[in-house]
Design an enzyme around this catalytic site. Structure first.
Site, PDB file in Angstrom:
ATOM      1  N   TYR A 127      28.813  34.476  35.757  1.00 51.86           N
ATOM      2  CA  TYR A 127      29.996  34.183  34.764  1.00 51.86           C
ATOM      3  C   TYR A 127      29.845  32.824  34.152  1.00 51.86           C
ATOM      4  O   TYR A 127      29.979  32.739  32.954  1.00 51.86           O
ATOM      5  CB  TYR A 127      31.335  34.229  35.798  1.00 51.86           C
ATOM      6  N   LYS A 175      29.356  31.726  30.447  1.00 53.09           N
ATOM      7  CA  LYS A 175      30.126  30.911  29.466  1.00 53.09           C
ATOM      8  C   LYS A 175      29.478  29.625  29.050  1.00 53.09           C
ATOM      9  O   LYS A 175      29.876  29.355  27.826  1.00 53.09           O
ATOM     10  CB  LYS A 175      31.364  30.629  30.409  1.00 53.09           C
TER      11      LYS A 175
HETATM   12  P1  NAP Z   1      42.172  39.567  31.602  1.00 48.78           P
HETATM   13  O1  NAP Z   1      43.714  39.352  31.763  1.00 48.78           O
HETATM   14  O2  NAP Z   1      41.253  40.163  32.854  1.00 48.78           O
HETATM   15  O3  NAP Z   1      41.989  40.258  30.291  1.00 48.78           O
HETATM   16  C1  NAP Z   1      40.758  40.392  29.603  1.00 48.78           C
HETATM   17  C2  NAP Z   1      40.848  41.731  28.929  1.00 48.78           C
HETATM   18  O4  NAP Z   1      39.307  42.192  28.357  1.00 48.78           O
HETATM   19  C3  NAP Z   1      41.458  43.161  29.569  1.00 48.78           C
HETATM   20  O5  NAP Z   1      42.257  43.674  28.893  1.00 48.78           O
HETATM   21  C4  NAP Z   1      39.984  43.779  29.748  1.00 48.78           C
HETATM   22  O6  NAP Z   1      40.197  45.292  29.999  1.00 48.78           O
HETATM   23  C5  NAP Z   1      39.340  43.592  28.505  1.00 48.78           C
HETATM   24  N1  NAP Z   1      37.916  43.882  28.806  1.00 48.78           N
HETATM   25  C6  NAP Z   1      37.222  43.997  30.008  1.00 48.78           C
HETATM   26  N2  NAP Z   1      35.980  44.530  29.581  1.00 48.78           N
HETATM   27  C7  NAP Z   1      35.988  44.872  28.264  1.00 48.78           C
HETATM   28  C8  NAP Z   1      34.907  45.560  27.695  1.00 48.78           C
HETATM   29  N3  NAP Z   1      33.650  45.912  28.111  1.00 48.78           N
HETATM   30  N4  NAP Z   1      35.019  45.634  26.304  1.00 48.78           N
HETATM   31  C9  NAP Z   1      36.674  45.435  25.684  1.00 48.78           C
HETATM   32  N5  NAP Z   1      37.448  44.839  26.459  1.00 48.78           N
HETATM   33  C10 NAP Z   1      37.383  44.402  27.740  1.00 48.78           C
HETATM   34  O7  NAP Z   1      41.462  38.097  31.340  1.00 48.78           O
HETATM   35  P2  NAP Z   1      41.955  36.651  30.621  1.00 48.78           P
HETATM   36  O8  NAP Z   1      42.400  35.736  31.784  1.00 48.78           O
HETATM   37  O9  NAP Z   1      43.155  36.962  29.606  1.00 48.78           O
HETATM   38  O10 NAP Z   1      40.767  36.181  30.067  1.00 48.78           O
HETATM   39  C11 NAP Z   1      40.297  36.092  28.632  1.00 48.78           C
HETATM   40  C12 NAP Z   1      39.291  35.489  28.415  1.00 48.78           C
HETATM   41  O11 NAP Z   1      39.548  33.885  28.838  1.00 48.78           O
HETATM   42  C13 NAP Z   1      37.997  35.891  29.162  1.00 48.78           C
HETATM   43  O12 NAP Z   1      36.954  35.542  28.458  1.00 48.78           O
HETATM   44  C14 NAP Z   1      37.856  34.778  30.417  1.00 48.78           C
HETATM   45  O13 NAP Z   1      36.594  34.478  30.771  1.00 48.78           O
HETATM   46  C15 NAP Z   1      38.466  33.581  29.664  1.00 48.78           C
HETATM   47  N6  NAP Z   1      38.856  32.664  30.711  1.00 48.78           N
HETATM   48  C16 NAP Z   1      40.067  32.797  31.573  1.00 48.78           C
HETATM   49  C17 NAP Z   1      40.439  32.052  32.260  1.00 48.78           C
HETATM   50  C18 NAP Z   1      41.648  32.096  33.246  1.00 48.78           C
HETATM   51  O14 NAP Z   1      41.985  31.169  34.084  1.00 48.78           O
HETATM   52  N7  NAP Z   1      42.345  33.255  33.168  1.00 48.78           N
HETATM   53  C19 NAP Z   1      39.815  30.783  32.514  1.00 48.78           C
HETATM   54  C20 NAP Z   1      38.591  30.484  31.759  1.00 48.78           C
HETATM   55  C21 NAP Z   1      38.472  31.411  30.826  1.00 48.78           C
HETATM   56  P3  NAP Z   1      40.622  45.789  31.436  1.00 48.78           P
HETATM   57  O15 NAP Z   1      41.620  45.239  31.992  1.00 48.78           O
HETATM   58  O16 NAP Z   1      40.493  47.235  31.049  1.00 48.78           O
HETATM   59  O17 NAP Z   1      39.327  45.353  32.313  1.00 48.78           O
END
Ligand code: NAP
Length: 248
Positions: free
Chosen positions: A156, A160
């Site tokens: 991861y 990133k």
């Molecule tokens: P999340 O709630 O897990 O949502 C991610 C979405 O992406 C889900 O709807 C997921 O679908 C979808 N996804 C997964 N694999 C995919 C694929 N191959 N093609 C298309 N869509 C796909 O994540 P989030 O927390 O909102 O995170 C969003 C972004 O922010 C990510 O890039 C994450 O790395 C980044 N981020 C998050 C945090 C945090 O603390 N939450 C911190 C730093 C960075 P499924 O549900 O079906 O898997």
């Protein structure tokens, strides 16, 4: 509502839930028409309903962002639907955590493909249309973990960190066509991705956050809104941390 994004078309990946969903709704509120992709079709249709209720047009397509044929189709269909692409937010991302010495090749490859290769593919295909239109705003969602590293997240954090390098290179290559490319690096945000972390891990993170709370999806969407608006026209190749001061 400022309607800063009236007549603009935005693609947001991973918009079925969490940060991507909030970004899509926020940009619609600013007046943009929205194209959303994700692998979760139920979630996508729920996000689409909410966007429609704000009066904007919405197009959605089941898309695995790690597959070149899916990405090309999502971009081409968006242009068929709306005639243009002005904004791209590369948000879809996954984790498959494990200690480095236990991490399988599959765990490594899947996270790199979904988180990093997807950004290359979307930038390549959407970038072509933006170059023709001599206008574009691209925002890539990285993570503070891509800057500071995190035990258990070799795949991861590498994905990133890769996004940050790709952001800067794309910014340099596309600037001549009036396209800006920036990254947002969230800290510790309340979503499904962080929901199941053990309490001791959450406490450990929060101890290091000067603002003493987890981030909300709105905190990230607000930063993206700025980076895709005309107010940020002279900002490119930058990484904005939205992390409550976790990393400084
Ligand atoms: P999340 O709630 O897990 O949502 C991610 C979405 O992406 C889900 O709807 C997921 O679908 C979808 N996804 C997964 N694999 C995919 C694929 N191959 N093609 C298309 N869509 C796909 O994540 P989030 O927390 O909102 O995170 C969003 C972004 O922010 C990510 O890039 C994450 O790395 C980044 N981020 C998050 C945090 C945090 O603390 N939450 C911190 C730093 C960075 P499924 O549900 O079906 O898997």
């Amino acid at each position: 509502m400022t309607e800063n994004l009236k007549n603009k078309v935005a693609i947001i990946t991973g918009a079925a839930r969490g940060i991507g969903r909030e970004i899509a709704i926020t940009l619609a509120t600013e007046g943009a028409d929205i194209s959303i992709c994700d692998i979760d079709t139920d979630g996508l249709s729920k996000t689409a309903e909410e966007i429609k209720s704000s009066g904007r047009k919405v197009f959605w397509l089941k898309t695995d962002v790690s597959r070149e044929d899916d990405v090309k189709k999502a971009v081409d269909k968006t242009v068929e639907e709306f005639g243009r692409i002005d904004i791209l937010v590369n948000n879809a991302g996954i984790t498959k955590d494990n200690l480095l010495i236990r991490m399988s090749e599959d765990e490594w490859n899947r996270v790199i493909d979904v988180n990093l290769k997807s950004v290359f593919l979307f930038t390549k295909y959407a970038g072509k249309y933006m170059m023709k239109g001599r206008y574009g705003k691209i925002v890539n969602i990285s993570s503070v973990v891509g800057i500071m590293g995190n035990a258990g997240q070799a795949n991861y954090s590498a994905s990133k960190a890769g996004i940050i390098g790709l952001t800067k290179t794309s910014a340099r290559e596309l600037a001549a066509r009036n396209i800006t490319v920036n990254a947002v690096a969230p800290g510790f945000i309340q979503t499904e991705m962080t929901k199941n972390l053990p309490d001791n891990v959450k406490e450990m993170f929060l101890k290091n956050v000067p603002l003493k709370r987890m981030g909300y999806v709105k905190d990230i969407a607000n930063a993206v809104r700025f980076l895709v608006s005309p107010e940020s026209d002279y900002i490119t190749g930058q990484v904005i941390q939205v992390d409550g001061g976790l990393l400084m």
